[in-house]
Enzyme design. Structure first.
Site, PDB file in Angstrom:
ATOM      1  N   CYS A  52       0.846  -1.198   0.000  1.00  0.00           N
ATOM      2  CA  CYS A  52       0.000   0.000   0.000  1.00  0.00           C
ATOM      3  C   CYS A  52       0.881   1.248   0.000  1.00  0.00           C
ATOM      4  CB  CYS A  52      -0.874  -0.002   1.247  1.00  0.00           C
ATOM      5  SG  CYS A  52      -1.842  -1.491   1.398  1.00  0.00           S
ATOM      6  N   ARG A  79       1.363   1.999  -5.852  1.00  0.00           N
ATOM      7  CA  ARG A  79       1.538   0.937  -4.844  1.00  0.00           C
ATOM      8  C   ARG A  79       0.216   0.318  -4.460  1.00  0.00           C
ATOM      9  NH1 ARG A  79       6.493   0.894  -2.035  1.00  0.00           N
ATOM     10  NH2 ARG A  79       5.459  -0.205  -0.352  1.00  0.00           N
ATOM     11  N   TRP A  92      -3.733  -1.635  -1.408  1.00  0.00           N
ATOM     12  CA  TRP A  92      -3.690  -2.834  -2.244  1.00  0.00           C
ATOM     13  C   TRP A  92      -4.241  -3.940  -1.355  1.00  0.00           C
ATOM     14  CZ3 TRP A  92      -3.196  -3.789  -7.209  1.00  0.00           C
ATOM     15  CH2 TRP A  92      -3.007  -5.089  -7.632  1.00  0.00           C
ATOM     16  N   ASN A  99       0.247  -0.917   6.145  1.00  0.00           N
ATOM     17  CA  ASN A  99       0.689  -1.671   4.978  1.00  0.00           C
ATOM     18  C   ASN A  99       1.256  -2.980   5.497  1.00  0.00           C
ATOM     19  OD1 ASN A  99       1.624  -2.558   2.510  1.00  0.00           O
ATOM     20  ND2 ASN A  99       3.565  -1.457   2.672  1.00  0.00           N
ATOM     21  N   GLY A 100       0.801  -4.114   4.977  1.00  0.00           N
ATOM     22  CA  GLY A 100       1.362  -5.393   5.403  1.00  0.00           C
ATOM     23  C   GLY A 100       0.252  -6.373   5.766  1.00  0.00           C
ATOM     24  N   GLU A 118       8.557 -19.230 -20.576  1.00  0.00           N
ATOM     25  CA  GLU A 118       8.396 -17.881 -19.993  1.00  0.00           C
ATOM     26  C   GLU A 118       9.526 -16.963 -20.453  1.00  0.00           C
ATOM     27  OE1 GLU A 118       6.264 -16.132 -18.794  1.00  0.00           O
ATOM     28  OE2 GLU A 118       7.271 -14.547 -17.664  1.00  0.00           O
ATOM     29  N   LYS A 156       8.840 -13.409 -22.441  1.00  0.00           N
ATOM     30  CA  LYS A 156       9.360 -12.105 -21.985  1.00  0.00           C
ATOM     31  C   LYS A 156      10.068 -11.396 -23.124  1.00  0.00           C
ATOM     32  CE  LYS A 156       7.474 -11.383 -18.744  1.00  0.00           C
ATOM     33  NZ  LYS A 156       6.499 -12.356 -18.828  1.00  0.00           N
ATOM     34  N   GLU A 182       7.581 -10.257 -25.872  1.00  0.00           N
ATOM     35  CA  GLU A 182       6.589  -9.206 -25.590  1.00  0.00           C
ATOM     36  C   GLU A 182       7.218  -7.857 -25.283  1.00  0.00           C
ATOM     37  OE1 GLU A 182       3.997  -9.725 -22.223  1.00  0.00           O
ATOM     38  OE2 GLU A 182       5.422 -10.993 -21.203  1.00  0.00           O
ATOM     39  N   HIS A 232      13.561 -33.764 -32.390  1.00  0.00           N
ATOM     40  CA  HIS A 232      12.335 -34.121 -33.129  1.00  0.00           C
ATOM     41  C   HIS A 232      11.917 -33.014 -34.084  1.00  0.00           C
ATOM     42  CE1 HIS A 232      11.930 -37.707 -30.705  1.00  0.00           C
ATOM     43  NE2 HIS A 232      12.169 -36.955 -29.638  1.00  0.00           N
ATOM     44  N   LYS A 257      -2.288  -4.683 -19.971  1.00  0.00           N
ATOM     45  CA  LYS A 257      -1.955  -5.374 -18.721  1.00  0.00           C
ATOM     46  C   LYS A 257      -2.992  -6.452 -18.409  1.00  0.00           C
ATOM     47  CE  LYS A 257       0.254  -6.468 -15.109  1.00  0.00           C
ATOM     48  NZ  LYS A 257       1.456  -7.334 -15.337  1.00  0.00           N
TER      49      LYS A 257
HETATM   50  C1  AGP Z   1       2.693 -11.831 -19.217  1.00  0.00           C
HETATM   51  O1  AGP Z   1       3.934 -11.137 -19.261  1.00  0.00           O
HETATM   52  C2  AGP Z   1       1.652 -11.208 -20.111  1.00  0.00           C
HETATM   53  N1  AGP Z   1       1.435  -9.875 -19.760  1.00  0.00           N
HETATM   54  C3  AGP Z   1       0.412 -12.079 -20.269  1.00  0.00           C
HETATM   55  O2  AGP Z   1       0.820 -13.303 -20.808  1.00  0.00           O
HETATM   56  C4  AGP Z   1      -0.394 -12.361 -18.972  1.00  0.00           C
HETATM   57  O3  AGP Z   1       0.328 -13.235 -18.145  1.00  0.00           O
HETATM   58  C5  AGP Z   1      -1.705 -13.034 -19.386  1.00  0.00           C
HETATM   59  O4  AGP Z   1      -2.416 -12.128 -20.203  1.00  0.00           O
HETATM   60  C6  AGP Z   1      -2.579 -13.431 -18.191  1.00  0.00           C
HETATM   61  O5  AGP Z   1      -2.920 -12.275 -17.475  1.00  0.00           O
HETATM   62  P1  AGP Z   1      -3.543 -12.485 -15.989  1.00  0.00           P
HETATM   63  O6  AGP Z   1      -2.487 -13.146 -15.184  1.00  0.00           O
HETATM   64  O7  AGP Z   1      -3.867 -11.101 -15.504  1.00  0.00           O
HETATM   65  O8  AGP Z   1      -4.759 -13.349 -16.128  1.00  0.00           O
END
Ligand code: AGP
Length: 630
Positions: free
Chosen positions: A2, A35, A83, A109-110, A499, A503, A506, A522, A625
């Protein structure tokens, strides 16, 4: 995670912007809103009373409330952006929380781990509560001590003494700020396992969960240590420990500009959140097991008997969250012996899946608003499955539509590319797997205790990787013009490879692909050309059925065809050196927990390379996001 601000000044502050406690506190909250933005609230001491306003939602909602119902002028105030961890993001759960007949206001906060026990003690004394929060319990405890144990003595120092006595009884992680109507001109604060800094002014002093809370007014700061209490007035700052012994803070000058202060001095939220990861894992573990190695997931609120009947688990998620699910699969099947499938949510409900009352569906989502995942959860519930949400956003839609929720406590994740939430999701999935194993008796308490002990060491191991990332960053910058990078991993290293590739895709917009290392021959090995960069996540060489030698062979196979082999390996693994152009070591840890460490270098690599290309790593092109459309 927070946002917290405190202020005490004298009347000499120039009128206009930043005049008076309320203006200063609101400016601090504006800078701290990253935050937490589930709710916001302020309290000021004026005319012998506490005046407070608080509203769910973003800071703008509070500003509207203050417009409609102004507060009196004051030189003493505190403010909070939330938060949510305990209790949803509602007006009633927003901070400040009042106690002592409305004469005391507290923000926090916590996580107070022993809030339930304290609440019972206070209820037995006739204290009434109006929220679901652990913070209100802390406020009530402080008020009870101030009023009943110290007799409501309003002399200077009594609020400080009450805070000392209260903190001696609190367990968990907390930053607390308190003001009392009987003590105008005083703000008392305490911290344990949660950040708090003091801002030193001329005829005024400040408190903040980080320096961005007061950076517009002073750059002289004092960092407080563990288990310390600070009392600020317009002209003094006094620090003690929880038992009243004088203590020292560490004074320093803040050389960040306000904008970078919001990012903790890092050049992006993504960098900041990568560095938040030790805390994100620690906070997600906090309060969820006891000293005997027993999981205490009371918050799950699903009948343990139903969980004992589960004969299949389906994990539903998208993107990075789905890769967290893939890691979870290895751990849950190992510990619980329950068949665990991981499904991309957007595929799940269109393939006529086999789901019934003995199926446990675990959704994983940082935002809790991903429409693909939400629709899949709804479908699974219609088919009779029990649903648990692993989520980082309190009160969001997916947890609300699930039978139970296990929140990650990573704090707000601002950067579009998920980092700390990913590690927190894996951590929460481990806790869920251990809990199921504990319920069903699959593994002994001693083994659970050992895994929890290993998990408790992870934050420090992540920190070690972060502290030694220089060479990796240098390599990333040197590779900024690469057109393609491949990632190989095996067992729990396979989701890490996926993953790592995501990264890079994206945020650096580079073609990147993750493969199961065993899949190489394969087909994918045809991709290897002279100079092709290949990251390889190598399992530990320890343990009887280690896949180590197989993955080292994979490194040799790609190197023999001209690949640039970039290896992530466990400290002490010398066998990889002969075949690696670069080796980046991570501390030793049990195989199933390795993704919490091996992911970090790949996050750093992607962020550094994208930064070297001049891209905005926080807001990458074409992405959002939270994907709230199907
Ligand atoms: C991850 O870096 C991406 N921004 C994306 O794959 C994300 O993980 C995915 O859209 C799921 O989002 P969520 O965890 O909010 O459901």
């Amino acid at each position: 995670m927070c946002g917290i601000v405190g202020y005490v000044g004298n009347s000499s502050r120039p009128a206009g912007a930043g005049h008076g406690a309320l203006d200063v506190v609101l400016e601090g909250l504006r800078r701290l809103e990253y935050r937490g933005y589930d709710s916001a609230g302020v309290a000021v001491v004026a005319d012998g009373a506490i005046s407070s306003r608080k509203k769910a939602g973003k800071l703008g909602n509070l500003l509207g409330e203050l417009e409609a119902r102004p507060l009196p002028e004051s030189l003493t105030g505190i403010g909070h952006t939330r938060w949510a961890t305990h209790g949803g993001p509602t007006d009633g759960n927003a901070h400040p929380h009042l106690a002592d007949g409305g004469r005391l206001a507290v923000i926090h906060n916590g996580i107070i781990e022993n809030f339930a026990e304290l609440k019972q003690q206070l209820l037995a004394k006739g204290v009434e509560f109006s929220s679901e929060t652990d913070t209100e319990v802390a406020a009530a405890l402080l008020g009870d001590i101030f009023r009943n144990q110290l007799g409501g003595d309003s002399s200077k120092g009594s609020l400080t003494e009450a805070m000392q006595l209260a903190c001696q009884r609190l367990e968990g992680a907390f930053t607390l700020l308190a003001v009392h109507a009987d003590q105008p001109g005083v703000v008392v604060a305490a911290r344990r396992n949660s950040p708090l800094v003091v801002g030193l002014g001329e005829g005024e002093n400040f408190l903040g969960s980080d320096v961005s809370g007061f950076i517009d007014y002073t750059r002289r700061a004092v960092e407080l240590g563990q288990d310390q209490i600070v009392t600020i007035t317009a002209d003094s700052v006094e620090i003690t420990d929880f038992f009243g012994a004088p203590a020292e803070g560490k004074e320093y000058n803040v050389d960040w500009d306000p904008a970078s202060a919001e990012k903790g001095g890092f050049n992006s939220f993504m960098e900041k959140e990568i560095h938040d990861q030790p805390d994100a894992v620690a906070q997600t573990l906090l309060g969820r097991s006891d000293l005997n190695g027993k999981l205490t997931l009371d918050e799950l609120r699903i009948d343990p008997e139903l969980l004992k009947q589960v004969d299949k688990i389906i994990v539903l998620a998208c993107g990075t969250a789905a890769y967290a699910g893939l890691v979870a699969k290895y751990a849950i099947e190992n510990w619980c012996r329950i068949p665990t499938e991981v499904e991309l949510a957007h595929e799940f409900r269109y393939r006529d899946p086999i789901v019934d009352a003995n199926t446990l569906v675990v959704s994983i989502s940082q935002s809790g608003e991903t429409m693909d995942t939400l629709m899949a959860v709804r479908y699974a519930r219609e088919q009779g499955a029990k649903t648990i949400s692993i989520c980082n956003t309190n009160g969001s839609t997916i947890p609300r539509e699930s039978d139970a929720v296990l929140y990650t406590h990573a704090g707000p994740e601002i950067a579009v590319a998920s980092t700390k939430a990913f590690l927190a999701q894996i951590t929460a999935a481990y806790l869920l797997g251990l809990y199921l194993a504990q319920l069903r008796g699959n593994i002994f308490t001693g083994q659970i205790k050992d895994v929890l002990a290993d998990l408790s060491k992870i934050p420090a191991k992540i920190q070690k990787i972060l502290d030694n990332s220089g060479p990796l960053r240098e390599l990333a910058r040197s590779m900024k013009d690469e057109k393609s990078v491949l990632f190989l991993g095996r067992h729990v290293g396979f989701p890490v490879a996926l993953e790592g590739a995501l990264k890079l895709k994206e945020i650096a917009y580079i073609h990147a692909e993750g493969f199961a290392a065993g899949e190489l021959k394969h087909g994918p090995i045809a991709l290897i050309d002279e100079g092709q960069p290949v990251f390889v996540v190598v399992p530990s060489p320890r343990g009887r059925d280690s896949l180590h030698s197989k993955v080292v062979s994979n490194i040799q196979e790609v190197r023999a065809r001209g690949a640039r082999t970039l290896v992530i390996a466990e400290e002490g693994d010398e066998a990889v050196r002969d075949y690696a152009e670069h080796v980046f070591y991570v501390p030793e840890t049990p195989t199933l927990l390795m993704p919490l460490l091996t992911t970090v270098p790949l996050q750093i690599f992607a962020a550094e390379l994208a930064g070297a290309k001049g891209y905005d790593v926080d807001q990458p092109r074409n992405l959002a996001k939270s994907v709230t459309v199907e």
